[in-house]
Scaffold this motif. Sequence first.
Motif, PDB file in Angstrom:
ATOM      1  N   THR A 188      28.135  35.885  40.960  1.00 29.59           N
ATOM      2  CA  THR A 188      27.644  37.076  39.948  1.00 29.59           C
ATOM      3  C   THR A 188      29.122  37.681  39.454  1.00 29.59           C
ATOM      4  OG1 THR A 188      26.388  38.919  39.253  1.00 29.59           O
ATOM      5  CG2 THR A 188      27.146  38.779  41.456  1.00 29.59           C
ATOM      6  N   ALA A 189      28.925  38.642  38.728  1.00 32.49           N
ATOM      7  CA  ALA A 189      30.290  39.266  38.355  1.00 32.49           C
ATOM      8  C   ALA A 189      30.891  40.071  39.204  1.00 32.49           C
ATOM      9  CB  ALA A 189      30.063  40.087  37.047  1.00 32.49           C
ATOM     10  N   GLY A 190      32.240  40.450  39.346  1.00 32.68           N
ATOM     11  CA  GLY A 190      32.856  41.171  40.102  1.00 32.68           C
ATOM     12  C   GLY A 190      32.667  42.905  39.774  1.00 32.68           C
ATOM     13  N   ARG A 191      32.509  43.081  38.709  1.00 34.32           N
ATOM     14  CA  ARG A 191      32.291  44.312  38.102  1.00 34.32           C
ATOM     15  C   ARG A 191      30.964  44.527  37.506  1.00 34.32           C
ATOM     16  NH1 ARG A 191      33.248  44.892  32.589  1.00 34.32           N
ATOM     17  NH2 ARG A 191      34.791  46.660  32.659  1.00 34.32           N
ATOM     18  N   PHE A 192      30.611  45.830  37.008  1.00 36.14           N
ATOM     19  CA  PHE A 192      29.287  46.272  36.851  1.00 36.14           C
ATOM     20  C   PHE A 192      28.719  45.532  35.431  1.00 36.14           C
ATOM     21  CE2 PHE A 192      32.485  49.194  35.088  1.00 36.14           C
ATOM     22  CZ  PHE A 192      32.178  49.163  33.874  1.00 36.14           C
ATOM     23  N   GLN A 193      29.714  45.127  34.318  1.00 32.46           N
ATOM     24  CA  GLN A 193      29.260  44.240  33.252  1.00 32.46           C
ATOM     25  C   GLN A 193      30.138  43.129  33.255  1.00 32.46           C
ATOM     26  OE1 GLN A 193      30.086  46.135  29.517  1.00 32.46           O
ATOM     27  NE2 GLN A 193      28.401  45.395  28.599  1.00 32.46           N
ATOM     28  N   GLY A 194      29.522  41.933  32.887  1.00 31.02           N
ATOM     29  CA  GLY A 194      30.392  40.710  32.763  1.00 31.02           C
ATOM     30  C   GLY A 194      30.955  40.493  31.485  1.00 31.02           C
ATOM     31  N   ILE A 195      32.253  40.445  31.540  1.00 36.94           N
ATOM     32  CA  ILE A 195      33.005  40.075  30.303  1.00 36.94           C
ATOM     33  C   ILE A 195      33.750  38.709  30.390  1.00 36.94           C
ATOM     34  CG2 ILE A 195      34.481  41.076  28.619  1.00 36.94           C
ATOM     35  CD1 ILE A 195      34.100  43.606  29.640  1.00 36.94           C
ATOM     36  N   ALA A 196      33.388  37.978  29.376  1.00 35.46           N
ATOM     37  CA  ALA A 196      34.316  36.632  29.331  1.00 35.46           C
ATOM     38  C   ALA A 196      35.389  36.896  28.258  1.00 35.46           C
ATOM     39  CB  ALA A 196      33.380  35.531  28.834  1.00 35.46           C
ATOM     40  N   ASP A 197      35.160  36.495  26.983  1.00 36.79           N
ATOM     41  CA  ASP A 197      36.231  36.689  26.071  1.00 36.79           C
ATOM     42  C   ASP A 197      36.427  38.197  25.774  1.00 36.79           C
ATOM     43  OD1 ASP A 197      37.917  36.263  23.999  1.00 36.79           O
ATOM     44  OD2 ASP A 197      36.214  36.086  22.310  1.00 36.79           O
ATOM     45  N   GLY A 198      37.717  38.414  25.632  1.00 35.04           N
ATOM     46  CA  GLY A 198      37.813  39.743  25.655  1.00 35.04           C
ATOM     47  C   GLY A 198      38.243  40.474  26.727  1.00 35.04           C
ATOM     48  N   ALA A 199      38.621  39.952  27.793  1.00 36.27           N
ATOM     49  CA  ALA A 199      39.066  40.737  28.792  1.00 36.27           C
ATOM     50  C   ALA A 199      40.121  39.896  29.714  1.00 36.27           C
ATOM     51  CB  ALA A 199      37.712  40.614  29.946  1.00 36.27           C
ATOM     52  N   VAL A 200      40.672  40.721  30.457  1.00 41.09           N
ATOM     53  CA  VAL A 200      41.933  40.219  31.168  1.00 41.09           C
ATOM     54  C   VAL A 200      41.955  40.706  32.615  1.00 41.09           C
ATOM     55  CG1 VAL A 200      43.578  40.065  29.074  1.00 41.09           C
ATOM     56  CG2 VAL A 200      43.448  42.202  30.635  1.00 41.09           C
ATOM     57  N   GLY A 201      42.575  39.991  33.714  1.00 39.84           N
ATOM     58  CA  GLY A 201      42.638  40.242  34.923  1.00 39.84           C
ATOM     59  C   GLY A 201      41.539  39.727  35.963  1.00 39.84           C
ATOM     60  N   TYR A 202      41.727  39.735  37.205  1.00 39.48           N
ATOM     61  CA  TYR A 202      40.747  39.312  37.996  1.00 39.48           C
ATOM     62  C   TYR A 202      40.602  40.177  39.345  1.00 39.48           C
ATOM     63  CZ  TYR A 202      38.414  35.969  41.313  1.00 39.48           C
ATOM     64  OH  TYR A 202      37.612  35.395  42.122  1.00 39.48           O
ATOM     65  N   GLY A 203      41.845  40.514  39.768  1.00 36.45           N
ATOM     66  CA  GLY A 203      41.822  41.499  41.141  1.00 36.45           C
ATOM     67  C   GLY A 203      41.472  40.272  42.214  1.00 36.45           C
ATOM     68  N   GLN A 204      40.861  40.860  43.129  1.00 36.58           N
ATOM     69  CA  GLN A 204      40.528  39.685  44.421  1.00 36.58           C
ATOM     70  C   GLN A 204      39.319  38.985  44.418  1.00 36.58           C
ATOM     71  OE1 GLN A 204      40.815  42.510  48.048  1.00 36.58           O
ATOM     72  NE2 GLN A 204      42.738  41.543  48.304  1.00 36.58           N
ATOM     73  N   HIS A 205      38.415  39.634  43.618  1.00 40.55           N
ATOM     74  CA  HIS A 205      37.109  39.004  43.582  1.00 40.55           C
ATOM     75  C   HIS A 205      36.343  39.423  42.107  1.00 40.55           C
ATOM     76  CE1 HIS A 205      36.991  37.627  47.653  1.00 40.55           C
ATOM     77  NE2 HIS A 205      37.376  38.824  48.211  1.00 40.55           N
ATOM     78  N   GLY A 206      37.177  39.621  41.171  1.00 43.07           N
ATOM     79  CA  GLY A 206      36.917  39.831  39.842  1.00 43.07           C
ATOM     80  C   GLY A 206      36.521  41.316  39.487  1.00 43.07           C
ATOM     81  N   GLU A 207      36.802  42.102  40.253  1.00 43.56           N
ATOM     82  CA  GLU A 207      36.723  43.500  40.292  1.00 43.56           C
ATOM     83  C   GLU A 207      37.726  43.987  39.365  1.00 43.56           C
ATOM     84  OE1 GLU A 207      39.630  43.283  43.337  1.00 43.56           O
ATOM     85  OE2 GLU A 207      37.957  42.332  43.067  1.00 43.56           O
ATOM     86  N   GLY A 208      38.772  43.367  39.205  1.00 42.32           N
ATOM     87  CA  GLY A 208      39.851  43.953  38.472  1.00 42.32           C
ATOM     88  C   GLY A 208      39.915  43.569  37.125  1.00 42.32           C
ATOM     89  N   ARG A 209      38.966  42.669  36.753  1.00 45.67           N
ATOM     90  CA  ARG A 209      38.647  42.441  35.369  1.00 45.67           C
ATOM     91  C   ARG A 209      38.610  43.790  34.216  1.00 45.67           C
ATOM     92  NH1 ARG A 209      39.049  37.754  32.679  1.00 45.67           N
ATOM     93  NH2 ARG A 209      37.852  37.163  31.057  1.00 45.67           N
ATOM     94  N   ARG A 210      39.233  43.675  33.263  1.00 48.85           N
ATOM     95  CA  ARG A 210      38.908  44.796  32.044  1.00 48.85           C
ATOM     96  C   ARG A 210      39.196  44.091  30.600  1.00 48.85           C
ATOM     97  NH1 ARG A 210      44.025  46.040  30.079  1.00 48.85           N
ATOM     98  NH2 ARG A 210      45.764  45.335  31.449  1.00 48.85           N
ATOM     99  N   LYS A 211      38.890  45.241  29.821  1.00 50.49           N
ATOM    100  CA  LYS A 211      38.658  44.809  28.537  1.00 50.49           C
ATOM    101  C   LYS A 211      40.166  44.702  27.847  1.00 50.49           C
ATOM    102  CE  LYS A 211      38.409  47.747  25.050  1.00 50.49           C
ATOM    103  NZ  LYS A 211      39.512  47.416  24.430  1.00 50.49           N
TER     104      LYS A 211
END
Length: 448
Positions: free
Chosen positions: A111-134
Motif C-alpha cells: 500500500t502507499a507510504g503516505r496517507f493518500q496515494g499519488i501517481a502522476d503529479g508527485a515526486v520523491g520516495y523517502g525510505q518507504h514511500g513516505e517522502g512522496r509529495r505533490k
Amino acid sequence: MKKILLFLFIAGFVSSCDHPPIIINEELDNNLTDLIEAHSPTGIKEFFVMPESFDMHHLPNQDQKNPINEAKVELGKLLFFETGLALEAKYPASLQAYSCSSCHIPSLGFTAGRFQGIADGAVGYGQHGEGRRKNDIYKGSEVDAQGARPLPTINLAYVTNALWAGSFGSKGVNIGTESVWNQDTLVAINAKQFEGLEANNQRALIVHRQVIDNTVTDRLGYTGLFDAAFPEYAVSKRYSRETGGLAIAAYFRTIFTNQAPFQNWLKGNGDALSDNQKKGAILFFGKAGCVNCHKSPSFNSMEFQAVGVKNLYQSGYEVFRTDENDLRNFGRGGFTKRAEDMHKFKVPQLYNLKDVGFYFHGASKSSIREVVEYFNNAVPENPIVPKSQISEFFKPLNLANQEMDQLADFISNGLFDPNLQRYAPIRTMSGFCFPNNDPQSKIDQGCN
C-alpha cells in the motif's frame, strides 16, 4: 575417558542454558484451535491456511476468462512495477516516472507510504514511500490522487469485487447491480463479464495514465512476454491495456502473506506465535468478535459495513481531488445508489498492517492500537454517518487495556509476513528505476 564425558555433559548443560527449550502452552493452543474451528466453514483450522503462490491450479476464485499461468504472472509482476508505461502524464516531468507500485509498496504491505496515494503529479520516495509529495508544477486538481486510502494488493485471491465499494466485477456481490454499470465509462467495463481484479486493472491503467500498445511493448522489450502469456489473442489485440490488466490480475492472485507467524502456527508450528499473540488471537476469534466480519483466510470479507469513521477529506491532511461531494465517500452506496448501502465500506484484509501507519478508508487512525481502541469504544467519529447505518457488530467490546494490547500484538506481529519483497522483480524490462523514476526518487532509492 571420564574427563571427556564430564566435559561433554558440562558443555551440553551450558548449551541448554544458552538456548532453553521452548515450552508451548498447550492450553492456549487448544483454546485457540477450538475457537478457530468453531468459526471455520469447514470445521477445521486449516480453512484459514493460505495456498502457496506457485500452486496455480489451486488458487481460489480464478477468473475463467483469465486462467493463471507462469507466463502471465511474470508479465504482470513486471508491468506492475514498470515506470516506462507512464506515458499519459499531465506534464513531461512525470513521463515514465511512476508505476502501479508507486501507491502499492511491498515493504508497506503493498500500500502507499503516505496517507493518500499519488501517481502522476508527485515526486520523491523517502525510505518507504513516505517522502512522496505533490510536484509543485501540478495543481491539486491535476494530480492522479486516490480519493480513499489505497487498499493493499495482497491476498487479493479472496477479493471478488474490487475497491472499497466493490464497484468492479460482473459477478459476486455485483450480481443484480447491472442497472448502474453505465453510470460512467469506467464501471461500464463490468459488461465485459470479467471478475473484479481483471476488470479493475484494465480500468486502473486508464485512470493512472499508463499506456500499453505494440509500440510500447516493442520499445520496452515486452512483446515476447505478451506473446508467451496471450497466444490465444489475435496479434492486433494482444498488446493492450486489456491483456496488461489481465496479466497484473494473474500476478495479484499469487501474492499471499503465507509466511506470517499465524500461517506457520496453523500449519503446525506451535511456537510460531508468542503466548501474548495467541491470547490476542483467542480474543480475535472470541470475546472481541473480529471474525464476525473478518472471516476469510486473509481476514477480509465481501461484506460492507459502516463503522462511522472519517473520510479522507475530513482527515486533516492536505488531500487532492476529493471533497464532501465525492461519491466514493458513500462507499458501497456511491456505486449502487441504494440508501441501505450508504457509508458502508468493504471489510478489508488484516495482514501486514503494522508498518502502514494509516488505517481505515479515510486514514483517520495512525496505529493498530488506535484501531483496536476505536472498535473497543464503538463511538462513531463521523457525524455525517447516520446511526441507522452503523453495523450491528460495532458495539463496545469491553476489553481491558491488557487485552487490547494482546489483540494489537496478534494483528501487528502475528499477521506480519516479513518477506513480501519476494514478490517484487529485481529489475523491469526497461531497466528504469521503480517504483518511481523521477530525479528525487532516484536519489532516495539509490537508483541510477
